[in-house]
Design an enzyme around this catalytic site. Structure first.
Site, PDB file in Angstrom:
ATOM      1  N   ALA A  63       0.853  -1.188   0.000  1.00  0.00           N
ATOM      2  CA  ALA A  63       0.000   0.000   0.000  1.00  0.00           C
ATOM      3  C   ALA A  63       0.890   1.240   0.000  1.00  0.00           C
ATOM      4  O   ALA A  63       2.084   1.155   0.243  1.00  0.00           O
ATOM      5  CB  ALA A  63      -0.876  -0.011   1.247  1.00  0.00           C
ATOM      6  N   GLY A 107      -0.855  -4.928   0.697  1.00  0.00           N
ATOM      7  CA  GLY A 107      -1.846  -4.754  -0.362  1.00  0.00           C
ATOM      8  C   GLY A 107      -1.427  -5.437  -1.658  1.00  0.00           C
ATOM      9  O   GLY A 107      -2.276  -5.875  -2.440  1.00  0.00           O
ATOM     10  N   GLU A 110      -2.441  -8.932  -1.324  1.00  0.00           N
ATOM     11  CA  GLU A 110      -3.910  -9.015  -1.339  1.00  0.00           C
ATOM     12  C   GLU A 110      -4.447  -8.941  -2.771  1.00  0.00           C
ATOM     13  O   GLU A 110      -5.374  -9.660  -3.127  1.00  0.00           O
ATOM     14  CB  GLU A 110      -4.499  -7.899  -0.465  1.00  0.00           C
ATOM     15  N   GLU A 130       1.494  -6.068   7.734  1.00  0.00           N
ATOM     16  CA  GLU A 130       0.716  -4.937   8.265  1.00  0.00           C
ATOM     17  C   GLU A 130       0.884  -4.708   9.763  1.00  0.00           C
ATOM     18  O   GLU A 130       0.845  -3.575  10.232  1.00  0.00           O
ATOM     19  CB  GLU A 130      -0.773  -5.134   7.952  1.00  0.00           C
TER      20      GLU A 130
END
Ligand code: NAI
Length: 719
Positions: A63, A107, A110, A130
């Site tokens: 991210a 991310g 993901e 995370e």
């Protein structure tokens, strides 16, 4: 069309390449762009399969942490939303092959897990780190990961935050194939193959066969919670991620995702998340030095030399050799050299035993360290680091010799922990080439290096040493040349208050327990015993003449020294030790403390945990404010980085200065004023703390203001 991702066609396969250098972070616009190309590929009848790949050196690395920061600070209402992209990938009627090289973290993983298939190059790495930022995977990762790898593995990956390599990912079912050779070619071939087979191309969210039930996973959930409590003491996110994975088992996919969103929202709103994001950026900001721009030319360091093969010289030599830099290691006598090399060997052997290093790598590193009694070869060194005894006359003697031998552009560094760099530099004819490099023990392990700038230290050697610390995989923080520099200068008031507290009625074990429970890696008395009580004591004696007279002094140290209780090395100090390194509270010491207090007329009382924390931590913060105001640290966040990387301060509290902001500077200041009234001059409030508290401001706001100013100055300088 869109620049953040592009689409090219390869014989019936649409290749969507993400182009957001340097790491293809999921910044605004990136998910939308990928999705637009997926929709285009779906509509294009000439396309049978879709490959998604990262341009440049990596797949989507994660991210955009700036976005997370904005969400955590409340500037944006919600965590970044990837759901539409994940749906577009997973619901595509054509097989979506995620093609991974470099890293697919957070991310990035993901997004990869939404694909129908994943292929990767052999050295690719995947993980959900995370928790390191105080959050959980928030883009359906806690729901898809257990579906791909099973609950126990998913728990371990998410709680530990550790990345795994492609080989392990393949075994676990996280990826479907490793591509040797060119990744894109392999991915296209794989895509064609699965398209030709004609599916079904299974959606990860519908793969429930590895999930099990709450009952069958009960032991795994309990073990993960235990792991979280043990390895990430006091932190919420590692426990929250277990709750989210539990939801994956207990609830249908969509409801599980809903639960995940609720949990991540709670995490983002937490002080811990904000502190960890601060710690992340603070560590990356240390390299911004006003007056030393990023493009300052650095000197090449192809050969290093170290003087002194003791505790520090040995560790520093290992750090250099670990980075592939050859080292000439000199000591004054052969037995010292032999002892030094034996310690280095023992340390490497223990890494080999624990499987962290291969025997060949150990041999290579040992071969890079050359021991000697003289200065032969020093004339070729790009840097010479002095680590002899902490004695000014001796250091001056060494630097006089180095000045004669070293080449003109050689960096001359001292590892002194307390001595004046300017005084050392003054014995050379090149003070601009001299600075301090204050490593921490064990120097081959500890990440912090205080780069101590003398009055004359040139910007080129500062840039060179900051770069060198990065090469050594350490964190260099530029500090000024004051007594104790930043870290130890703040440590003294912290330690002083701990000792006063025991004189007033606490026990060393009580103080240590309070500090440990609060989050410090170790209690201060246990630290003192480990480092050696005589070490700090000797330093204090040498600097006594600089101290103001008539102030309250801790009373116990002198007695411990007289009793020969020097800490772990004598099996007794503040605690007792029986072979193992575990401190055992000692009634003899407690009686000595009580008697000492009685003789000195110090009333004994019950001391609360709150008082222990406030007096120890606020004393540290007050000194930090002085350091900042006097300009010995560039930023409050640099002080935080010193404490997070060198002193075992809990990252989820962001460092002492960030913690002060979080507690509220007004509150901290008022307590300092109370303590000043109660305990006298040692607690005089730092003027900067008083000013910021009065203005309702924070140390972070001061940093932000300075950063705007220095950007303005840099622009003006460039014009
Ligand atoms: P040490 O006592 O373990 O090692 C010092 C070494 O220097 C000895 O091997 C000694 O034989 C050698 N030496 C003495 N005179 C010499 C000369 N003229 N030429 C070559 N070698 C000579 O000391 P340690 O702990 O390694 O400390 C070294 C420096 O690092 C000191 O300035 C100390 O303040 C600093 N320091 C120490 C830390 C620690 O935790 N021990 C942490 C950070 C800095």
């Amino acid at each position: 069309m869109n620049e953040l991702a592009s689409l090219t066609k390869h014989n019936g396969v649409a290749v969507i390449t993400v182009n957001n250098p340097p790491v293809n972070a999921l910044s605004p616009g990136v998910p939308e762009s990928i999705r637009a190309h997926i929709e285009a590929a779906e509509l294009d009848s000439s396309i049978q399969a879709i490959v998604i790949i990262g341009g440049g050196r990596t797949f989507i690395a994660g991210a955009d942490i700036k976005e997370l920061e904005a969400a955590a600070s409340g500037a944006t209402p919600n965590p970044p939303k990837l759901h539409p992209l994940l749906c577009a990938i997973e619901d595509a009627t054509k097989p979506a092959v995620m093609s991974i090289h470099g890293t697919a973290l957070g991310g990035g993983l993901e997004v990869a897990m939404a694909g129908h298939y994943r292929v990767a190059s052999p050295d690719a790495q995947m993980g959900q780190p995370e928790v390191n930022l105080g959050i959980i995977p928030g883009a359906e990762g806690t729901q898809r990961l257990p579906r791909l790898v099973g609950v126990p593995v998913a728990l371990n990956l998410c709680v530990s935050g550790q990345a795994i390599k492609a080989g392990e990912s393949l075994q676990l079912g996280l990826i479907d194939q490793i591509v040797e050779g060119d990744l894109l070619t392999g991915a296209i071939a794989f895509a064609k193959e699965v398209a030709a087979k004609g599916g079904p191309h299974r959606k990860t969210r519908e793969r429930n066969e590895k999930l099990g039930t709450l009952e069958s996973n009960a032991a795994a959930f309990a073990a993960a919670r235990e792991q979280a409590r043990k390895t990430r003491r006091n932190q919420h996110a590692p426990l929250a991620v277990v709750d989210a994975i539990e939801a994956a088992v207990a609830l249908p996919f969509d409801q599980g995702c809903q639960r995940e969103r609720e949990i991540i929202r709670e995490c983002l709103a937490s002080d811990q998340c904000r502190a960890l994001i601060h710690a992340f950026f603070a560590e990356r900001t240390v390299s911004k030095i006003p007056g030393v721009p990023k493009d300052t030319p650095t000197l090449p360091i192809r050969q290093a030399a170290v003087v002194g093969a003791g505790t520090m010289g040995g560790g520093i030599s290992m750090a250099l050799a670990n980075a592939g830099i050859p080292v000439l290691l000199k000591d004054a006598d052969q037995p010292a050299l032999d002892r030094g090399m034996a310690t280095i060997r023992k340390n490497y052997e223990s890494s080999v035993k624990r499987g962290r290093l291969t025997a060949e790598a150990m041999a290579d590193r040992m071969a890079l360290i050359h021991t000697q009694l003289g200065y032969e070869g020093f004339e070729t060194a790009g840097i010479i680091i002095e680590a002899v005894f902490e004695n000014m006359a001796l250091k001056k003697q060494v630097f006089t010799a180095l000045d004669r031998i070293a080449k003109p552009d050689c960096v001359l560094a001292s590892n002194t922990s307390t001595l004046d760099i300017d005084e050392i530099a003054a014995v050379t004819a090149r003070p601009h080439m001299v600075l301090g490099l204050h490593f921490f023990s064990p120097a081959n392990v500890m990440r912090l290096v205080e780069v101590v700038r003398g009055k004359a230290s040139g910007k080129q050697i500062i840039a060179t040493c900051m770069a060198l610390t990065r090469t050594l995989r350490k964190v260099g923080v530029l500090v000024g040349n004051c007594w104790g520099f930043v870290g130890n200068r703040m440590m003294f008031p912290y330690m002083r208050e701990a000792q006063f507290l025991v004189e007033e009625g606490a026990t060393p074990a009580q103080v240590d327990q309070a500090l440990y429970d609060w989050g410090m890696a170790m209690g201060i008395f246990a630290v003192d015993d480990m480092a050696g009580i005589d070490v700090g004591w000797r330093v204090k004696q040498e600097h006594k003449h600089l101290e103001k007279q008539g102030l309250r002094e801790p009373l116990l140290l002198e007695k411990l020294i007289a009793m020969g209780r020097l800490g772990q090395k004598t099996s007794a100090g503040w605690y007792r030790y029986d072979g193992a390194r575990k401190p055992i509270p000692d009634p003899e010491i407690e009686a000595l403390i009580a008697e000492t207090a009685r003789q000195a007329g110090i009333p004994r009382r019950v001391i609360s945990t709150e008082e222990i924390i406030e007096r120890c931590i606020y004393a540290m913060i007050n000194e930090g404010a002085r350091i900042l105001e006097e300009g010995y640290a560039l930023r409050a966040s640099d002080i935080d980085t010193v404490y997070l990387t060198g002193y075992g301060f809990p990252a989820y509290r962001g460092g002492p200065m960030w913690y002060a902001d979080t507690a509220g500077l007004k509150k901290v200041y008022e307590r300092v004023v109370d303590f000043h009234r109660q305990f006298g001059e040692l607690w005089e409030p730092a003027p900067l703390l008083a000013r910021l508290a009065a203005e309702g401001r924070t140390f972070a706001s001061l940093d932000a203001e300075k950063s705007v100013e220095s950007a303005r100055e840099e622009r003006a300088g460039a014009r």
